[in-house]
Motif scaffolding. Sequence first.
Motif, PDB file in Angstrom:
ATOM      1  N   ALA A   1      54.653  49.524 -12.994  1.00 12.82           N
ATOM      2  CA  ALA A   1      55.462  50.701 -12.688  1.00 12.82           C
ATOM      3  C   ALA A   1      56.902  50.241 -12.553  1.00 12.82           C
ATOM      4  CB  ALA A   1      54.990  51.365 -11.398  1.00 12.82           C
ATOM      5  N   GLY A   2      57.823  51.126 -12.856  1.00 11.08           N
ATOM      6  CA  GLY A   2      59.230  50.752 -12.748  1.00 11.08           C
ATOM      7  C   GLY A   2      60.105  51.985 -12.720  1.00 11.08           C
ATOM      8  N   THR A   3      61.395  51.744 -12.592  1.00  5.40           N
ATOM      9  CA  THR A   3      62.383  52.823 -12.537  1.00  5.40           C
ATOM     10  C   THR A   3      63.195  52.800 -13.824  1.00  5.40           C
ATOM     11  OG1 THR A   3      62.529  52.524 -10.149  1.00  5.40           O
ATOM     12  CG2 THR A   3      64.322  53.740 -11.203  1.00  5.40           C
ATOM     13  N   LEU A   4      63.287  53.948 -14.488  1.00  2.00           N
ATOM     14  CA  LEU A   4      64.065  54.020 -15.728  1.00  2.00           C
ATOM     15  C   LEU A   4      65.550  53.930 -15.397  1.00  2.00           C
ATOM     16  CD1 LEU A   4      62.681  56.916 -17.937  1.00  2.00           C
ATOM     17  CD2 LEU A   4      62.591  54.481 -18.415  1.00  2.00           C
ATOM     18  N   PRO A   5      66.299  53.178 -16.191  1.00  2.00           N
ATOM     19  CA  PRO A   5      67.742  53.173 -15.964  1.00  2.00           C
ATOM     20  C   PRO A   5      68.345  54.503 -16.401  1.00  2.00           C
ATOM     21  CG  PRO A   5      67.181  51.845 -17.880  1.00  2.00           C
ATOM     22  CD  PRO A   5      65.890  52.317 -17.291  1.00  2.00           C
ATOM     23  N   GLN A   6      69.647  54.644 -16.196  1.00  4.70           N
ATOM     24  CA  GLN A   6      70.298  55.883 -16.620  1.00  4.70           C
ATOM     25  C   GLN A   6      70.226  55.999 -18.138  1.00  4.70           C
ATOM     26  OE1 GLN A   6      74.195  55.811 -14.920  1.00  4.70           O
ATOM     27  NE2 GLN A   6      73.415  56.223 -12.874  1.00  4.70           N
ATOM     28  N   ALA A   7      70.256  57.255 -18.637  1.00  6.30           N
ATOM     29  CA  ALA A   7      69.997  57.508 -20.052  1.00  6.30           C
ATOM     30  C   ALA A   7      70.895  56.686 -20.977  1.00  6.30           C
ATOM     31  CB  ALA A   7      70.151  58.988 -20.349  1.00  6.30           C
ATOM     32  N   GLY A   8      72.161  56.585 -20.666  1.00  4.12           N
ATOM     33  CA  GLY A   8      73.082  55.856 -21.543  1.00  4.12           C
ATOM     34  C   GLY A   8      72.649  54.417 -21.712  1.00  4.12           C
ATOM     35  N   ARG A   9      72.305  53.781 -20.591  1.00  7.73           N
ATOM     36  CA  ARG A   9      71.896  52.371 -20.651  1.00  7.73           C
ATOM     37  C   ARG A   9      70.552  52.236 -21.353  1.00  7.73           C
ATOM     38  NH1 ARG A   9      72.474  51.291 -14.636  1.00  7.73           N
ATOM     39  NH2 ARG A   9      71.154  49.504 -15.024  1.00  7.73           N
ATOM     40  N   ARG A  10      69.690  53.232 -21.161  1.00  6.24           N
ATOM     41  CA  ARG A  10      68.379  53.240 -21.811  1.00  6.24           C
ATOM     42  C   ARG A  10      68.539  53.294 -23.335  1.00  6.24           C
ATOM     43  NH1 ARG A  10      65.269  58.308 -20.295  1.00  6.24           N
ATOM     44  NH2 ARG A  10      66.509  58.178 -18.434  1.00  6.24           N
ATOM     45  N   ASN A  11      69.431  54.199 -23.787  1.00 10.54           N
ATOM     46  CA  ASN A  11      69.659  54.347 -25.222  1.00 10.54           C
ATOM     47  C   ASN A  11      70.259  53.078 -25.814  1.00 10.54           C
ATOM     48  OD1 ASN A  11      68.655  56.899 -25.120  1.00 10.54           O
ATOM     49  ND2 ASN A  11      70.640  57.906 -24.953  1.00 10.54           N
ATOM     50  N   ALA A  12      71.160  52.456 -25.048  1.00 10.81           N
ATOM     51  CA  ALA A  12      71.779  51.223 -25.536  1.00 10.81           C
ATOM     52  C   ALA A  12      70.710  50.143 -25.709  1.00 10.81           C
ATOM     53  CB  ALA A  12      72.849  50.759 -24.563  1.00 10.81           C
ATOM     54  N   GLY A  13      69.790  50.078 -24.732  1.00 10.19           N
ATOM     55  CA  GLY A  13      68.710  49.089 -24.803  1.00 10.19           C
ATOM     56  C   GLY A  13      67.815  49.340 -25.996  1.00 10.19           C
ATOM     57  N   ARG A  14      67.556  50.635 -26.276  1.00  9.23           N
ATOM     58  CA  ARG A  14      66.699  50.995 -27.407  1.00  9.23           C
ATOM     59  C   ARG A  14      67.366  50.601 -28.721  1.00  9.23           C
ATOM     60  NH1 ARG A  14      65.466  56.913 -26.806  1.00  9.23           N
ATOM     61  NH2 ARG A  14      64.595  56.322 -24.823  1.00  9.23           N
ATOM     62  N   ALA A  15      68.676  50.872 -28.805  1.00 10.33           N
ATOM     63  CA  ALA A  15      69.412  50.540 -30.031  1.00 10.33           C
ATOM     64  C   ALA A  15      69.409  49.027 -30.234  1.00 10.33           C
ATOM     65  CB  ALA A  15      70.828  51.058 -29.937  1.00 10.33           C
TER      66      ALA A  15
END
Length: 207
Positions: A189-203
Motif C-alpha cells: 500500500a502507498g500514497t500516490l504523489p500529486q498528479a503532476g509528479r505522477r505524470n512525470a514519473g509515467r513519462a
Amino acid sequence: MYRAGRVLGITALAPAPGQQVLDLGCGTGLNFPLLQQRTGPSGTIVGIDRSARMLDLARRRAAKAGWDNTILIQADAAETDPATIAAIIESQGGKGLSDAALATYALSLMPEWRKTWAHLTELLRDEARVAVVDMQDPVGWARVLTPLARAACSLGGADITAHPWQAVEQTCNSIVRDSARAGHLQIRAGTLPQAGRRNAGRAASGK
Ligand SMILES: C[S@@+](CC[C@H](N)C(=O)[O-])C[C@H]1O[C@@H](n2cnc3c(N)ncnc32)[C@H](O)[C@@H]1O
C-alpha cells in the motif's frame, strides 16, 4: 486462504470514515464488509468489475447488508476511459475522484495490468492511498507448495509471475509492505504523489 491478504491489504490501505474507496475487480464484493467497517455509512464503496455475474452477486451482498452507499459499475478496467468511469460514478452520487483504491487478486488476471493501473491512478485524487494484494510463488520452506499455488492461480486465470504490486513500489510514497501464507500473498500500500509528479514519473518510465 485468501482472506488473510484481504485483511492485511485493507489494514494497510486504512481508509478513513467518510472516504470513497474504489475496489477494482471487486468480484462478488468480498472486500466490502471490511471496507464498510472502515468507511462507515458516510463513505462510499465503488466496485468495478467486467463480469455482470460477479456484480450481480456483489449487488445482492450489498442489498442483504443494507448498504445504500455502494456504487457498482460494469466495465473493463483496461479498456474503459477513466473519464467515462468518473462520469458514471458522479451520475450515481459519488465523487469523480476517489480517496483510496484497492485491487485484491485482480490485476494478475489482467494481461494489461499496467494500463489498468494507469487508468486507476486517473480515478484517484492527489495523495490518495492505494493497495494491491496479489500472488507469487511461495518462498522458504513452502517452496514445495509451488506447483499447487501455480495450479490454483492458472485455474483462476491469474498470472502468478505478474507481480502487479510493483506499480505501488514504483509510483507511490510511504509504502507499507506485508505478506502472508509463506510469501504467496503479497501486500503493498502507498500514497500516490500529486498528479503532476505522477505524470512525470509515467513519462520517464515510458508508460
Ligand atoms: C479473482 S477475482 C477477485 C475478486 C475480488 N477482488 C476478491 O478479492 O475476491 C478477479 C476479478 O477481476 C475481474 N476482472 C478481470 N479482468 C478485469 C478487467 N479487465 N476489468 C474489470 N474487472 C476485471 C474478474 O471479473 C473477477 O471478478
